[in-house]
Write a protein that holds these residues in place. Structure first.
Motif, PDB file in Angstrom:
ATOM      1  N   HIS A 151       3.686   4.907   9.343  1.00 11.49           N
ATOM      2  CA  HIS A 151       3.442   4.134   8.107  1.00 11.49           C
ATOM      3  C   HIS A 151       4.540   3.141   7.801  1.00 11.49           C
ATOM      4  N   HIS A 152       5.776   3.520   8.189  1.00 14.84           N
ATOM      5  CA  HIS A 152       6.916   2.699   7.797  1.00 14.84           C
ATOM      6  C   HIS A 152       7.352   1.748   8.911  1.00 14.84           C
ATOM      7  N   ASP A 160       6.516  -1.129   9.770  1.00 16.65           N
ATOM      8  CA  ASP A 160       6.672  -2.562   9.490  1.00 16.65           C
ATOM      9  C   ASP A 160       7.718  -2.848   8.414  1.00 16.65           C
ATOM     10  N   LYS A 161       8.404  -1.783   7.952  1.00 19.79           N
ATOM     11  CA  LYS A 161       9.471  -2.041   6.964  1.00 19.79           C
ATOM     12  C   LYS A 161      10.750  -1.304   7.345  1.00 19.79           C
ATOM     13  N   ASN A 195      -7.246   4.140   7.546  1.00 20.65           N
ATOM     14  CA  ASN A 195      -7.097   3.067   6.562  1.00 20.65           C
ATOM     15  C   ASN A 195      -6.769   3.660   5.185  1.00 20.65           C
ATOM     16  N   TYR A 196      -5.479   3.737   4.858  1.00 19.08           N
ATOM     17  CA  TYR A 196      -5.042   4.375   3.612  1.00 19.08           C
ATOM     18  C   TYR A 196      -5.250   3.465   2.411  1.00 19.08           C
ATOM     19  N   SER A 200      -3.441   3.299  -0.186  1.00 16.06           N
ATOM     20  CA  SER A 200      -2.172   2.745  -0.672  1.00 16.06           C
ATOM     21  C   SER A 200      -1.660   1.594   0.190  1.00 16.06           C
ATOM     22  N   ASN A 201      -1.674   1.763   1.525  1.00  9.84           N
ATOM     23  CA  ASN A 201      -1.107   0.662   2.324  1.00  9.84           C
ATOM     24  C   ASN A 201      -1.930   0.270   3.551  1.00  9.84           C
ATOM     25  N   THR A 207      -0.996   0.178   9.087  1.00  9.97           N
ATOM     26  CA  THR A 207       0.235  -0.513   9.476  1.00  9.97           C
ATOM     27  C   THR A 207       0.026  -1.148  10.857  1.00  9.97           C
TER      28      THR A 207
END
Ligand code: ZN
Ligand code: ZN
Length: 264
Positions: A64-65, A67-68, A98-99, A101-102, A105
Motif C-alpha cells: 500500500h505504501h 508509492d509514498k 481496489n481499496y 481509501s486509496n 497502488t
C-alpha cells in the motif's frame, strides 16, 4: 500458541497495550509477532519487542505504501532488520484489491519495493512474511525468480486466501501458510471463489501457522470489534474443528512451526 502476525504497533493499541499483552499471555499465547507496514510502524514493532519479553518484530513496507516511500527507505529497513528480536521481513508483497481509501497502488512501485525487500531478507538471512491480495500469480512469478537464493524455510504467506492451485504452488515453493480469524466467517471474501476453511483443510498442519492480524479481522463472535492476540486461541480452535483434531495438536504443531520459521 503463537500469534505470528499482528499490529500492536498500530494506534488502536496505544492506550492499553500492557493489558492486551497480559490478556494474550493469560490465554496461553507464548509469542506475539508484531509486523511493520512502514518505516515508522516497523520501528514501533522493534521498540515493543524490546519492551516485552514475549514480543518479536517483523519489519518492512506494505505494498500500500509503495508509492509514498522516502529516498533511502531500503537502508532504513536493512538497519531495522539487524535489530535484536527482528525475526523476518514483512509485510511485503503485492496487492491488487481496489481499496475504498486509496484504490490500487501503482503495481510497478509495488513490485520494485517487493523485490528489494526479498533481497534484504536474503542478505539478512531472515524469512519473508508475504502479504498478497488478488495478486497470487504475480507474487508466484516474482518469488520464483529468487528460488535458488531463498532460505531453506523461505517464509510465510500470511492471511492466506485464493484458490487451491495457488495454495499448491505456495506449498511447493517451501513456504508456510498463515490463517486468521476470517476463517470463522461464513461465505466467500469479496472476489474470492474458494472458502477459507477449504484452504485450511488442504494445508498440512505441519505447514500452517496461526495469526490474528489484530486490530483487524476479529474472529466470530467478535467480528466487527477490535481484534487482539488473545483471540488467536479462537483461530486455533477453528482450525482444530476444520481438521477434525484436538486444539492441543493444533497448538503443538503450529507453535513448533512458528518457532522453526522465525527461530524464536
Ligand atoms: Zn496483510
Ligand atoms: Zn497485517
Amino acid at each position: 500458541m503463537v500469534d505470528a502476525h499482528c499490529h500492536l504497533n498500530f494506534h488502536a493499541f496505544e492506550k492499553d497495550c500492557d493489558l492486551v499483552v497480559k490478556r494474550a499471555i493469560d490465554a496461553g499465547v507464548e509469542a506475539i509477532i508484531n509486523v511493520g507496514t512502514s518505516i515508522e510502524s516497523s520501528q514501533k514493532a522493534v521498540d515493543l519487542a524490546q519492551k516485552y519479553q514475549n514480543l518479536y518484530a517483523i519489519v518492512g513496507i506494505h505494498p500500500h505504501h509503495a508509492d509514498k516511500i522516502a529516498k533511502d527507505w531500503d537502508k532504513e529497513i536493512d538497519k531495522l532488520a539487524k535489530m535484536p528480536k527482528v525475526v523476518g521481513i514483512g509485510e511485503v508483497g503485492m496487492d491488487y484489491y481496489n481499496y475504498k481509501s486509496n484504490g490500487i497502488t501503482d503495481p510497478k512501485a509495488q513490485r520494485k519495493i517487493f523485490e528489494r525487500q526479498i533481497e534484504i531478507s536474503i542478505e539478512n538471512k531472515i524469512p519473508l512474511q508475504i502479504h498478497g491480495r488478488h495478486a497470487g500469480k504475480d507474487i508466484i512469478k516474482i518469488v520464483s525468480r529468487y528460488k535458488k537464493r531463498l532460505l531453506p524455510i523461505p517464509g510465510v504467506f500470511h492471511c492466506f486466501a485464493g484458490n487451491l492451485d495457488y495454495l499448491e504452488k505456495v506449498l511447493a515453493m517451501g513456504f508456510y501458510v498463515g490463517f486468521d480469524g476470517n476463517i470463522t466467517y461464513k461465505g466467500f471474501a469479496l472476489g474470492e471463489d474458494t472458502a477459507l476453511p477449504e484452504l485450511v483443510a488442504h494445508t498440512p498442519l505441519e505447514r500452517l501457522i496461526t495469526e490474528t492480524d489484530a486490530p483487524f479481522l476479529s474472529p466470530e463472535p467478535h467480528r466487527g470489534s477490535r481484534n487482539e492476540p488473545s483471540y488467536v486461541i479462537i483461530v486455533g480452535n477453528s482450525i482444530a474443528k476444520i481438521k477434525n483434531t484436538s486444539f492441543d495438536e493444533v497448538n503443538r504443531i503450529t507453535s513448533d512451526n512458528a518457532r522453526k520459521i522465525f527461530k524464536i
